[in-house]
Design a protein around this motif. Structure first.
Motif, PDB file in Angstrom:
ATOM      1  N   GLY A  32     -71.110 -48.723 -38.159  1.00 21.39           N
ATOM      2  CA  GLY A  32     -70.139 -47.640 -38.047  1.00 21.39           C
ATOM      3  C   GLY A  32     -69.144 -47.643 -39.197  1.00 21.39           C
ATOM      4  N   GLU A  33     -68.686 -48.823 -39.587  1.00 23.22           N
ATOM      5  CA  GLU A  33     -67.753 -48.910 -40.710  1.00 23.22           C
ATOM      6  C   GLU A  33     -68.423 -48.469 -42.012  1.00 23.22           C
ATOM      7  N   LEU A  34     -69.667 -48.899 -42.211  1.00 23.19           N
ATOM      8  CA  LEU A  34     -70.384 -48.510 -43.427  1.00 23.19           C
ATOM      9  C   LEU A  34     -70.671 -47.013 -43.445  1.00 23.19           C
ATOM     10  N   ALA A  35     -70.998 -46.454 -42.281  1.00 20.05           N
ATOM     11  CA  ALA A  35     -71.271 -45.010 -42.214  1.00 20.05           C
ATOM     12  C   ALA A  35     -70.023 -44.201 -42.541  1.00 20.05           C
ATOM     13  N   SER A  36     -68.849 -44.665 -42.115  1.00 21.13           N
ATOM     14  CA  SER A  36     -67.619 -43.938 -42.421  1.00 21.13           C
ATOM     15  C   SER A  36     -67.303 -43.991 -43.914  1.00 21.13           C
ATOM     16  N   ARG A  37     -67.692 -45.059 -44.577  1.00 24.98           N
ATOM     17  CA  ARG A  37     -67.463 -45.154 -46.021  1.00 24.98           C
ATOM     18  C   ARG A  37     -68.411 -44.270 -46.798  1.00 24.98           C
ATOM     19  N   TRP A  38     -69.653 -44.213 -46.362  1.00 20.83           N
ATOM     20  CA  TRP A  38     -70.674 -43.472 -47.096  1.00 20.83           C
ATOM     21  C   TRP A  38     -70.626 -41.981 -46.756  1.00 20.83           C
ATOM     22  N   GLY A  39     -70.522 -41.656 -45.484  1.00 18.56           N
ATOM     23  CA  GLY A  39     -70.585 -40.262 -45.059  1.00 18.56           C
ATOM     24  C   GLY A  39     -72.006 -39.869 -44.706  1.00 18.56           C
ATOM     25  N   LEU A  40     -72.130 -38.944 -43.766  1.00 20.76           N
ATOM     26  CA  LEU A  40     -73.445 -38.551 -43.261  1.00 20.76           C
ATOM     27  C   LEU A  40     -74.315 -37.959 -44.356  1.00 20.76           C
ATOM     28  N   GLN A  41     -73.751 -37.091 -45.209  1.00 20.83           N
ATOM     29  CA  GLN A  41     -74.564 -36.427 -46.228  1.00 20.83           C
ATOM     30  C   GLN A  41     -75.157 -37.426 -47.213  1.00 20.83           C
TER      31      GLN A  41
END
Length: 648
Positions: free
Chosen positions: A325-334
C-alpha cells in the motif's frame, strides 16, 4: 488414501495418484459439482451425457470416476459409494471393463469413434451401466464429432457419456447442446494449503506455513500441480519443509527480494535494481521466472492501489499488504498499470529469446526512468474538469480570491467601500493593474480611491484592459462579477462602482454578463485568430474574403461566391467550435458566427474570341489559377492529373 494404492510390485506411486479423491466428500474446491451430481442420483435425474470443463488439475477426471462408481455401485446408484467394493477398486485402478476411459488426444479420428459406436450396443458385463469417459474431448476431429452426434443424442439406456476438457470453446455447439455442462472452478489457495498439510502429515513430514502458501500460489488453482510441486520439494528436503527449500528447488525469488527490487525501481535507482537482479540470479533464480514473479507482484500492487484487501492478493504474502500500500501510494495507479504492460511485453519477448536476463534488465531500467504518469493523469483530469465546477466551488474560490467583493456588492452603487463617499465632481485617482490569466486574457483592478477586487471571473472570458485612447474615456469603473454554474443558466450578478458613466462599443456585454465582440475587434484581431487556430480550420477560414460584425456579439465571415466547399466545411460543428474557441482565447470576447457568400460574378463574353487551339500547358495554368480549384488542392491535397475538354 494411503500407500495401499501403490502397485503390487512395490513400485512408487506419485503423490497426485496416491492421494486422489475417491468419493464426493474428498473433492476439494468443487462442492457445487458434487452437490449437483449427488442430487441427480438421489432424485433419479441422471442424464445420458455430461461435460466437465475447467483448468488442468482441478478434479475433472477424478469426479468422472467417482460418478461412475456411484452409478455402478452393486446395491444400486448411490451418492455415497463404497470404495471397498470390487467395482469401485477396479474403477480406481482403471481396470473395470464397463468403465472405458479414452484419451481424446490419441484417439481422435473417425475410426476410433466408429469402433466406439459399434461397441455401444453391447450391454455391460457386470455393472448397471457402460460408461465412456473421454478425456480432452476437444481434441477429436470434426468428422469424429459428427460420427458421434446421433449416438450421443439417443444412446442405449445402459450407456452414459462423460466428457472432460480444458478447452470447451473448441467443441461443436451441436455436441455442447446434448450434454449437461459443469464448470470446475480453480481451487482456492487456502483449500490447497489445507490439503497439502494433510498430505505432509500423512507422509510423516513437517512443513512451514509459508512454504505451503508458496506452493499453493505457484500452483495457480491446480490441485494436481500443487501436489506435484510438493512431491518435488519433499524429495529435496530432509523431512522438514521450509520456504527456502521451495525457492531453491523451484528457482524462484522470495517476496522480500521482489519487494527490494520494486523499492529500487520506485526510487529510480537503476544501479540498485540491477544489483538485486544479479543477486537473485546468483542465488539460482531464473531470469524468466523472476520476470513472471514480477508480473504477479505488480498485479498485487495494482490490486492494492485500487483499494483491495489482503484477501485478494494472489502472488504476494498477505502480510505484505501494508508495504504494498505504501509503495502503491508513491507510484500511483497509472504508473503501476504501465509497469504491468511493460513486464508483460518483456515476458512475450523472453519466450522467443535466449537472452532473458538482458531483456529483464532493460525493462527494469526502463521502469526506473518512467515519468510520473499518475501526476500527468491528475493534471489532465483537473484541466478537463475545470469547466464543470459547481457554483459552490466557484463562489468559494471567488471568496478566497477577493474577500472585499461582498462589501462592494452590499453597498449602493454610488458609495464605494471604504471611507467617506467621493464627490461626483472630484476627479478620480486611478490605478490599473493587469495580470495575465492562464487562457491569455487579463484581469484588471482599478480605482485606488475606492479599492475593490474582481472576484469569480472565469478564465479565458475576461478581455484585455483597454487604454484610454482605445476606449475614448478614462477608465474609472470597477466591476465585481460572481458567475454561477455553467449548467444552471442563471445570469451573473455584477456591481459597478463608478464616478462617471462610461459607454463604449467595446464594452458591450451580453445578457449573461460576458463581453461581446465588436466590429473593430473582429477586423484587427482576425489575423491573430487565424494564426492560433487549428491548421485545418485555419485553412478553411482563410477562404473568407473579409470579416465584419453587423451588430455587437456577431462575427460574420463573408466568403466568395465560388468557395462553396470552404463555406460548407466551416459550418460543420467541429470547425465552427474551433473558430469560436480561438476567438474567445485571443480577444476574450464572446460571439456568435454568421456565414455569408457573395454573389457569383458573371463573366461577360469577351469580344475578341480566344484562339481555340490553345496548348495543354496554357490550359493547365488557367485551371490551376481558378480559386475553386486552388481551394480543392489546398484542402484535399489534390493534384491536377488530367484536363478534359468540355463537351458540346
Amino acid at each position: 488414501m494411503s500407500d495401499d494404492q501403490s502397485a503390487d510390485n512395490g513400485s512408487y506411486v506419485v503423490v497426485a495418484r496416491r492421494y486422489r479423491p475417491r468419493d464426493f466428500t474428498q473433492l476439494v474446491g468443487q462442492d457445487h459439482v458434487a452437490r449437483a451430481l449427488q442430487g441427480a442420483i438421489e432424485t433419479s435425474r441422471v442424464g445420458h451425457a455430461y461435460l466437465f470443463t475447467g483448468a488442468r488439475g482441478v478434479g475433472k477426471t477424478s469426479t468422472a470416476r467417482i460418478f461412475a462408481k456411484a452409478l455402478n455401485h452393486p446395491d444400486g446408484p448411490t451418492a455415497n459409494p463404497d470404495n471397498e467394493s470390487d467395482v469401485a477398486q477396479a474403477i480406481d485402478s482403471g481396470e473395470d471393463v464397463d468403465v472405458i476411459e479414452i484419451d481424446g488426444a490419441s484417439n481422435r479420428g473417425i475410426d476410433e469413434i466408429r469402433s466406439l459406436r459399434a461397441n455401444v450396443g453391447v450391454r455391460p458385463s457386470r455393472s448397471r451401466y457402460k460408461i465412456y469417459i473421454i478425456d480432452e474431448v476437444h481434441m477429436l476431429t470434426g468428422a469424429a464429432f459428427n460420427a458421434l452426434l446421433k449416438t450421443l443424442e439417443e444412446p442405449p439406456e445402459h450407456v452414459k457419456f462423460i466428457f472432460c476438457t480444458t478447452d470447451p470453446e473448441k467443441i461443436p455447439i451441436t455436441v455442447l447442446s446434448r450434454c449437461q455442462r459443469f464448470d470446475f472452478a480453480p481451487v482456492e489457495s487456502d483449500k490447497i494449503v489445507q490439503r497439502l498439510r494433510e498430505i505432509v502429515e500423512a507422509e510423516d513430514n513437517t512443513v512451514e506455513d509459508e512454504a505451503l502458501e508458496l506452493l499453493a500460489r505457484r500452483a495457480a488453482g491446480s490441485m494436481r500441480d500443487s501436489q506435484s510441486l510438493l512431491e518435488q520439494v519433499l524429495s529435496f528436503s530432509d523431512g522438514h519443509l521450509t520456504a527456502d527449500h521451495v525457492h531453491t528447488m523451484l528457482g524462484t525469488a522470495d517476496d522480500q527480494r521482489l519487494h527490494r527490487l520494486a523499492e529500487a525501481m520506485a526510487n529510480r535507482d537503476a544501479s540498485a535494481a540491477l544489483l538485486q537482479i544479479d543477486e537473485a540470479v546468483a542465488a539460482g533464480v531464473d531470469a524468466g521466472r523472476l520476470a513472471e514473479q514480477m508480473l504477479g507482484y505488480f498485479r498485487d500492487l495494482m490490486a492494492v492501489a485500487v483499494g483491495c484487501e489482503a484477501s485478494l492478493m494472489r502472488y504476494a504474502a498477505a502480510s505484505m499488504h501494508g508495504a504494498l500500500g505504501e509503495l502503491a501510494s508513491r507510484w500511483g495507479l497509472q504508473t503501476v498499470l504501465a509497469i504491468v504492460g511493460l513486464v508483460d511485453e518483456t515476458l512475450v519477448r523472453i519466450r522467443h529469446s535466449v537472452h532473458a536476463r538482458v531483456l529483464l534488465e532493460a525493462t527494469v531500467i526502463q521502469v526506473c526512468h518512467l515519468p510520473d504518469l499518475q501526476a500527468i493523469s491528475d493534471l489532465a483530469s483537473a484541466a478537463s474538469g475545470a469547466g464543470g465546477k459547481s457554483a459552490g466551488e466557484k463562489k468559494k474560490r471567488a471568496a478566497v480570491a477577493s474577500p472585499a467583493a461582498k462589501s462592494v456588492a452590499a453597498q449602493p452603487a454610488s458609495e464605494p467601500s471604504g471611507s467617506a463617499p467621493a464627490s461626483v465632481d472630484e476627479p478620480a485617482k486611478m490605478r490599473v493593474d493587469s495580470a495575465a490569466t492562464p487562457s491569455g486574457g487579463h484581469l484588471a483592478v482599478a480605482n485606488s480611491a475606492a479599492p475593490a477586487a474582481v472576484a469569480g471571473v472565469p478564465s479565458g472570458r475576461v478581455p484585455p484592459v483597454a487604454s484610454s485612447s482605445q476606449a475614448g474615456v478614462q477608465p474609472q469603473a470597477v466591476s465585481a462579477t460572481d458567475t454561477g454554474s455553467a449548467g444552471s443558466g442563471a445570469p451573473s450578478q455584477s456591481t459597478a462602482v463608478a464616478e462617471k458613466p462610461a459607454a463604449s462599443a467595446d464594452s458591450t456585454t451580453s445578457t449573461d454578463g460576458y463581453p461581446q465582440i465588436s466590429g473593430d475587434e473582429a477586423k484587427t484581431s482576425w489575423t491573430q485568430v487565424l494564426q492560433e487556430m487549428d491548421p485545418m480550420t485555419a485553412t478553411l477560414a482563410k477562404a473568407a474574403e473579409r470579416v465584419d460584425s453587423p451588430e455587437p456579439g456577431v462575427l460574420r465571415l463573408i466568403f466568395p461566391g465560388n468557395s462553396g466547399l470552404a463555406l460548407s466545411r466551416c459550418q460543420m460543428p467541429e470547425h465552427k467550435e474551433e473558430i469560436l474557441r480561438t476567438l474567445s482565447r485571443v480577444t476574450g470576447r464572446r460571439a456568435t458566427l454568421q456565414f455569408e457568400a457573395t454573389a457569383v460574378k458573371k463573366v461577360e463574353p469577351v469580344a475578341a474570341a480566344k484562339p481555340k487551339n490553345r496548348n495543354r500547358m496554357q490550359r493547365m495554368r488557367e485551371i490551376q489559377a481558378n480559386p475553386l480549384v486552388q481551394s480543392c488542392v489546398e484542402l484535399l491535397g489534390a493534384e491536377i492529373v488530367r484536363v478534359d475538354t468540355p463537351r458540346g
